[in-house]
Motif scaffolding. Structure first.
Motif, mmCIF file in Angstrom:
data_model
loop_
_atom_site.group_PDB
_atom_site.id
_atom_site.type_symbol
_atom_site.label_atom_id
_atom_site.label_comp_id
_atom_site.label_asym_id
_atom_site.label_seq_id
_atom_site.Cartn_x
_atom_site.Cartn_y
_atom_site.Cartn_z
ATOM 1 N N TYR A 71 -1.393 4.829 1.875
ATOM 2 C CA TYR A 71 -0.528 3.575 1.544
ATOM 3 C C TYR A 71 -1.142 3.088 0.217
ATOM 4 O O TYR A 71 -0.473 2.709 -0.630
ATOM 5 C CB TYR A 71 -0.623 2.484 2.716
ATOM 6 N N PHE A 72 -2.517 3.070 0.295
ATOM 7 C CA PHE A 72 -3.159 2.322 -0.960
ATOM 8 C C PHE A 72 -3.524 3.596 -2.287
ATOM 9 O O PHE A 72 -3.575 2.995 -3.035
ATOM 10 C CB PHE A 72 -4.323 1.777 -0.383
ATOM 11 N N ASP A 75 -0.213 6.129 -5.341
ATOM 12 C CA ASP A 75 0.430 4.845 -6.203
ATOM 13 C C ASP A 75 1.843 5.428 -6.394
ATOM 14 O O ASP A 75 1.974 6.374 -7.375
ATOM 15 C CB ASP A 75 -0.490 4.538 -7.325
ATOM 16 N N VAL A 171 0.182 -5.151 8.792
ATOM 17 C CA VAL A 171 -0.138 -6.063 7.674
ATOM 18 C C VAL A 171 -0.175 -5.530 6.450
ATOM 19 O O VAL A 171 0.436 -6.474 5.608
ATOM 20 C CB VAL A 171 -1.448 -6.338 7.954
ATOM 21 N N ALA A 172 -0.435 -4.334 6.022
ATOM 22 C CA ALA A 172 -0.231 -3.605 4.831
ATOM 23 C C ALA A 172 1.177 -3.616 4.448
ATOM 24 O O ALA A 172 1.568 -3.755 3.123
ATOM 25 C CB ALA A 172 -0.779 -2.237 4.871
ATOM 26 N N PHE A 174 3.670 -5.503 5.074
ATOM 27 C CA PHE A 174 4.204 -6.921 4.636
ATOM 28 C C PHE A 174 3.894 -6.999 3.297
ATOM 29 O O PHE A 174 4.612 -7.855 2.530
ATOM 30 C CB PHE A 174 3.186 -7.979 5.550
ATOM 31 N N GLY A 175 2.820 -6.385 2.555
ATOM 32 C CA GLY A 175 2.740 -6.761 1.162
ATOM 33 C C GLY A 175 3.918 -5.965 0.179
ATOM 34 O O GLY A 175 4.161 -6.232 -0.750
ATOM 35 N N ASP A 176 4.564 -5.106 0.843
ATOM 36 C CA ASP A 176 5.828 -4.590 0.165
ATOM 37 C C ASP A 176 7.212 -5.385 0.111
ATOM 38 O O ASP A 176 7.930 -5.411 -0.290
ATOM 39 C CB ASP A 176 6.334 -3.262 0.799
ATOM 40 N N GLY A 178 7.038 -8.443 -1.157
ATOM 41 C CA GLY A 178 7.079 -8.996 -2.259
ATOM 42 C C GLY A 178 7.284 -10.199 -2.440
ATOM 43 O O GLY A 178 7.420 -10.898 -1.599
#
Length: 356
Positions: A71-72, A75, A171-172, A174-176, A178
């Motif tokens: 995920y991280f 890119d 949790v990660a 959720f960052g998408d 935006g």
């Protein structure tokens, strides 16, 4: 042949009535004898099962780490290739699968191989609140003791690690989500820019369309002129602005009051995004003048301003007002008068702001 319907006790077909003969009751067979497992009698087998459970929890931890790295570390930008997207999707799927299956299979194997499996039964008794509370506390203590989690630190520590890391992928993700879209869903590229009307262009090459190119019975997949020149947000803008353009006999159209000039000589344009869940409405039945969404079979009647006549969609397709410019090209005279696509929380508020 004898008559078996008269209830005579001398006949072989007699049905016994209640009270004539006492029915013999089945005896309670009780709980079957307990069969010991290999781990119950062999300490080495128990230790081996413990290591297996810890290994499964460890696999869950590894799966979570694979997800986070994919995920991280990978890119995805505007110029990302399909191969890169596929690689990330594959790693995310594999990581999630190992993370969830590791915990699940580890707990199942722990219960089957190491936890006590004696069958017990007890009689139902009257409710006594204080005594029941104490009994419940003892039951919880017994459960903790029977799991062996205090005696098996390897299982305990790997389980804690797996459970602690398992929520991190969610949790990660959720960052998408935006930032909030605010009113971006209410507007598309069809709105005039600096007073200049947008021409209707063919999808995907972006060639402008003249009214003379649209014959009766034909259908065009349409995008706004200039969409292909965008460098950022192109897909998002296209997802809102794609349109179906068709030409019918003007006599078969029944525009409502105020929409008489939204078409041109039988040429009409409607949003291609289904109002159910946003699938592309890409099928046009020329004989019936119906538009069909292939996902859930919502059907829209073109002659009635794309009214829903079948399927789960709850609203007609939004119509794009069109006209012809001085050079004979079709242009949008304004943006849609309502948000396109499926419903969302702020849709009614956005529609009111558009038409205010």
């Amino acid at each position: 042949m004898g008559n078996h319907s008269d209830g005579s006790p001398n006949h072989s077909g007699t049905v016994a009535t209640a009270g004539q003969n006492e029915v013999e009751k089945f005896q309670d067979p009780g709980i079957p004898p307990h069969r010991l497992r290999l781990a119950d009698t062999d300490p080495k087998a128990a230790k081996r099962a413990e290591r297996q459970v810890a290994l499964l929890f460890g696999i869950s931890v590894v799966g979570t780490l694979i997800f986070l790295v994919a995920y991280f570390a990978i890119d995805l930008g505007e110029d990302s290739s399909i191969a890169t997207i596929r690689l990330q999707n594959a790693l995310l799927g594999v990581g999630t699968a190992f993370a969830m299956l590791g915990i699940g299979t580890g707990i199942v194997h722990w219960a089957k191989a190491l936890m006590p499996d004696h069958e017990v039964s007890e009689e139902r008794h009257a409710i006594r609140y204080e005594e029941d509370r104490q009994a419940a506390v003892r039951i919880v203590d017994d459960i903790v003791e029977e799991t062996g989690i205090k005696r098996r630190p390897l299982i305990r520590n790997t389980l804690l690690g797996a459970v602690a890391l398992a929520p991190l992928p969610a949790v990660a993700i959720f960052g998408d989500l935006g930032p909030r879209p605010d009113n971006k869903l209410a507007h598309t590229m069809w709105a005039p820019q600096d007073g200049k009307l947008k021409r209707l262009a063919r999808d995907p090459d972006g060639t402008p369309i003249k009214a003379a190119d649209v014959t009766i019975g034909s259908a065009f997949h349409v995008i706004p002129e200039g969409l292909n020149e965008l460098h950022e947000g192109k897909l998002n803008e296209k997802a809102k602005a794609v349109v179906l353009l068709m030409r019918l006999d003007p006599a078969s159209l029944h525009p409502s009051e105020g929409r008489e000039d939204w078409g041109y000589n039988g040429i009409v344009a409607y949003s291609k995004i289904c109002t159910h869940v946003g699938c592309p409405v890409a099928l046009y039945e020329q004989q019936t003048h119906h538009l069909l969404c292939p996902c859930h079979q919502s059907t829209f009647d073109l002659t009635q301003e794309c009214k829903v006549i079948f399927g789960p969609a709850s609203r007609p397709l939004p119509q794009l007002p069109i006209a012809v410019d001085d050079e004979g090209y079709l242009v949008a005279t304004s943006d849609f008068h309502e948000p396109v696509g499926p419903s969302y929380w702020e849709r009614d508020m956005h529609e009111r702001s558009i038409n205010s």
